[in-house]
Design a protein around this motif. Structure first.
Motif, PDB file in Angstrom:
ATOM      1  N   ILE A  49       0.854  -1.192   0.000  1.00 20.02           N
ATOM      2  CA  ILE A  49       0.000   0.000   0.000  1.00 20.02           C
ATOM      3  C   ILE A  49       0.888   1.240   0.000  1.00 20.02           C
ATOM      4  CG2 ILE A  49      -1.772   1.286   1.253  1.00 20.02           C
ATOM      5  CD1 ILE A  49      -2.590  -1.425   2.521  1.00 20.02           C
ATOM      6  N   PRO A  50       0.728   2.102  -0.983  1.00 17.99           N
ATOM      7  CA  PRO A  50       1.559   3.310  -1.022  1.00 17.99           C
ATOM      8  C   PRO A  50       1.183   4.284   0.094  1.00 17.99           C
ATOM      9  CG  PRO A  50       0.012   3.293  -2.863  1.00 17.99           C
ATOM     10  CD  PRO A  50      -0.148   1.992  -2.125  1.00 17.99           C
ATOM     11  N   GLU A  51       2.157   5.011   0.570  1.00 17.81           N
ATOM     12  CA  GLU A  51       1.929   6.021   1.611  1.00 17.81           C
ATOM     13  C   GLU A  51       1.135   7.184   1.018  1.00 17.81           C
ATOM     14  OE1 GLU A  51       2.700   6.438   4.909  1.00 17.81           O
ATOM     15  OE2 GLU A  51       3.370   4.362   4.973  1.00 17.81           O
ATOM     16  N   SER A  52       0.085   7.597   1.721  1.00 17.33           N
ATOM     17  CA  SER A  52      -0.728   8.710   1.229  1.00 17.33           C
ATOM     18  C   SER A  52      -0.254  10.039   1.802  1.00 17.33           C
ATOM     19  CB  SER A  52      -2.191   8.495   1.594  1.00 17.33           C
ATOM     20  OG  SER A  52      -2.373   8.610   2.993  1.00 17.33           O
ATOM     21  N   GLY A  53       0.407   9.976   2.950  1.00 20.45           N
ATOM     22  CA  GLY A  53       0.836  11.207   3.598  1.00 20.45           C
ATOM     23  C   GLY A  53      -0.220  11.794   4.516  1.00 20.45           C
ATOM     24  N   PHE A  54      -1.412  11.191   4.539  1.00 25.51           N
ATOM     25  CA  PHE A  54      -2.483  11.697   5.403  1.00 25.51           C
ATOM     26  C   PHE A  54      -2.101  11.565   6.876  1.00 25.51           C
ATOM     27  CE2 PHE A  54      -6.568  11.276   7.656  1.00 25.51           C
ATOM     28  CZ  PHE A  54      -7.132  12.499   7.298  1.00 25.51           C
ATOM     29  N   TRP A  55      -1.617  10.386   7.250  1.00 29.00           N
ATOM     30  CA  TRP A  55      -1.120  10.163   8.612  1.00 29.00           C
ATOM     31  C   TRP A  55       0.405  10.146   8.531  1.00 29.00           C
ATOM     32  CZ3 TRP A  55      -4.621  10.662  12.203  1.00 29.00           C
ATOM     33  CH2 TRP A  55      -5.923  10.275  11.968  1.00 29.00           C
ATOM     34  N   PRO A  56       1.077  11.006   9.264  1.00 29.43           N
ATOM     35  CA  PRO A  56       2.546  11.010   9.185  1.00 29.43           C
ATOM     36  C   PRO A  56       3.136   9.709   9.726  1.00 29.43           C
ATOM     37  CG  PRO A  56       1.761  12.539  10.881  1.00 29.43           C
ATOM     38  CD  PRO A  56       0.558  12.003  10.179  1.00 29.43           C
ATOM     39  N   LYS A  57       4.208   9.271   9.103  1.00 30.75           N
ATOM     40  CA  LYS A  57       4.883   8.045   9.533  1.00 30.75           C
ATOM     41  C   LYS A  57       5.562   8.313  10.868  1.00 30.75           C
ATOM     42  CE  LYS A  57       7.498   4.280   7.598  1.00 30.75           C
ATOM     43  NZ  LYS A  57       6.563   3.285   8.038  1.00 30.75           N
ATOM     44  N   SER A  58       5.322   7.418  11.835  1.00 30.40           N
ATOM     45  CA  SER A  58       5.916   7.572  13.167  1.00 30.40           C
ATOM     46  C   SER A  58       6.031   6.209  13.835  1.00 30.40           C
ATOM     47  CB  SER A  58       5.064   8.500  14.037  1.00 30.40           C
ATOM     48  OG  SER A  58       3.820   7.900  14.323  1.00 30.40           O
ATOM     49  N   PHE A  59       6.817   6.160  14.888  1.00 28.77           N
ATOM     50  CA  PHE A  59       6.959   4.934  15.672  1.00 28.77           C
ATOM     51  C   PHE A  59       5.611   4.518  16.248  1.00 28.77           C
ATOM     52  CE2 PHE A  59       7.562   2.985  19.861  1.00 28.77           C
ATOM     53  CZ  PHE A  59       8.209   1.830  19.473  1.00 28.77           C
ATOM     54  N   GLN A  60       4.839   5.498  16.747  1.00 27.95           N
ATOM     55  CA  GLN A  60       3.548   5.210  17.358  1.00 27.95           C
ATOM     56  C   GLN A  60       2.579   4.606  16.336  1.00 27.95           C
ATOM     57  OE1 GLN A  60       5.152   8.125  17.605  1.00 27.95           O
ATOM     58  NE2 GLN A  60       5.568   8.372  19.790  1.00 27.95           N
ATOM     59  N   ARG A  61       2.576   5.152  15.130  1.00 26.94           N
ATOM     60  CA  ARG A  61       1.706   4.616  14.091  1.00 26.94           C
ATOM     61  C   ARG A  61       2.107   3.188  13.734  1.00 26.94           C
ATOM     62  NH1 ARG A  61       1.536   6.614   7.952  1.00 26.94           N
ATOM     63  NH2 ARG A  61       2.369   4.572   7.509  1.00 26.94           N
ATOM     64  N   ASP A  62       3.407   2.962  13.596  1.00 27.40           N
ATOM     65  CA  ASP A  62       3.885   1.611  13.296  1.00 27.40           C
ATOM     66  C   ASP A  62       3.495   0.623  14.386  1.00 27.40           C
ATOM     67  OD1 ASP A  62       4.977   2.421  10.892  1.00 27.40           O
ATOM     68  OD2 ASP A  62       7.007   2.636  11.700  1.00 27.40           O
ATOM     69  N   MET A  63       3.619   1.052  15.633  1.00 31.33           N
ATOM     70  CA  MET A  63       3.256   0.194  16.767  1.00 31.33           C
ATOM     71  C   MET A  63       1.760  -0.107  16.746  1.00 31.33           C
ATOM     72  SD  MET A  63       4.349  -0.917  20.064  1.00 31.33           S
ATOM     73  CE  MET A  63       5.473   0.190  20.777  1.00 31.33           C
ATOM     74  N   TYR A  64       0.940   0.903  16.524  1.00 29.79           N
ATOM     75  CA  TYR A  64      -0.509   0.707  16.470  1.00 29.79           C
ATOM     76  C   TYR A  64      -0.881  -0.246  15.338  1.00 29.79           C
ATOM     77  CZ  TYR A  64      -5.407   1.499  15.549  1.00 29.79           C
ATOM     78  OH  TYR A  64      -6.742   1.303  15.319  1.00 29.79           O
ATOM     79  N   GLU A  65      -0.315  -0.023  14.155  1.00 36.04           N
ATOM     80  CA  GLU A  65      -0.637  -0.886  13.019  1.00 36.04           C
ATOM     81  C   GLU A  65      -0.210  -2.321  13.268  1.00 36.04           C
ATOM     82  OE1 GLU A  65       1.203   1.037   9.685  1.00 36.04           O
ATOM     83  OE2 GLU A  65      -0.492   2.399   9.395  1.00 36.04           O
ATOM     84  N   ASP A  66       0.934  -2.511  13.900  1.00 41.60           N
ATOM     85  CA  ASP A  66       1.413  -3.853  14.209  1.00 41.60           C
ATOM     86  C   ASP A  66       0.454  -4.559  15.168  1.00 41.60           C
ATOM     87  OD1 ASP A  66       3.591  -5.746  13.743  1.00 41.60           O
ATOM     88  OD2 ASP A  66       3.941  -5.537  15.902  1.00 41.60           O
ATOM     89  N   LEU A  67       0.032  -3.851  16.220  1.00 38.45           N
ATOM     90  CA  LEU A  67      -0.930  -4.434  17.170  1.00 38.45           C
ATOM     91  C   LEU A  67      -2.266  -4.716  16.484  1.00 38.45           C
ATOM     92  CD1 LEU A  67      -0.182  -2.264  20.317  1.00 38.45           C
ATOM     93  CD2 LEU A  67       0.372  -4.682  19.983  1.00 38.45           C
ATOM     94  N   PHE A  68      -2.664  -3.822  15.600  1.00 41.38           N
ATOM     95  CA  PHE A  68      -3.909  -4.019  14.854  1.00 41.38           C
ATOM     96  C   PHE A  68      -3.836  -5.289  14.010  1.00 41.38           C
ATOM     97  CE2 PHE A  68      -6.276  -3.356  10.875  1.00 41.38           C
ATOM     98  CZ  PHE A  68      -7.563  -3.285  11.387  1.00 41.38           C
ATOM     99  N   TYR A  69      -2.735  -5.477  13.288  1.00 43.92           N
ATOM    100  CA  TYR A  69      -2.583  -6.669  12.448  1.00 43.92           C
ATOM    101  C   TYR A  69      -2.509  -7.943  13.295  1.00 43.92           C
ATOM    102  CZ  TYR A  69      -1.933  -3.644   8.433  1.00 43.92           C
ATOM    103  OH  TYR A  69      -2.116  -2.713   7.449  1.00 43.92           O
TER     104      TYR A  69
END
Length: 102
Positions: A49-69
């Motif tokens: 999935i290409p980055e849209s730039g809507f949500w900035p890339k961050s450690f917190q986002r990566d952590m949330y997405e990992d827990l979500f998956y």
């Protein structure tokens, strides 16, 4: 049967279950394997999935997405895709009727 997740505690719980109910432990191990397999697939799909730039890339986002998956893969494995049943059938066939199963 509720899956417990991706941690060492769940491995110990599975080991204790295997001491009393080998058949149940094998079923649960197959479901846990299915969950981990699905998690790896979801992580791989995320990279497509290409980055849209809507949500900035961050450690917190990566952590949330990992827990979500992780949670999504656990729920998918609980409902079953057929992988755990096939794996259970083949392992139980290879090792025969599990001793001490109930």
């Amino acid at each position: 049967m509720k899956l417990t997740g991706f941690d060492l505690k769940s491995v110990y719980q599975l080991e204790r279950l295997a001491q009393k109910h080998k058949d149940k432990a094998l079923r649960k191990a197959c479901q846990e394997f299915e969950a981990i397999f699905l998690y790896q697939i979801l992580k791989g799909l995320k990279k497509t999935i290409p980055e849209s730039g809507f949500w900035p890339k961050s450690f917190q986002r990566d952590m949330y997405e990992d827990l979500f998956y992780q949670e999504v893969s656990l729920k998918m494995a609980e409902r079953g895709t057929g992988l755990s049943k096939m794996l259970y059938r083949e392992l139980s066939r290879k090792y025969g009727k599990m001793a001490g199963s109930k």
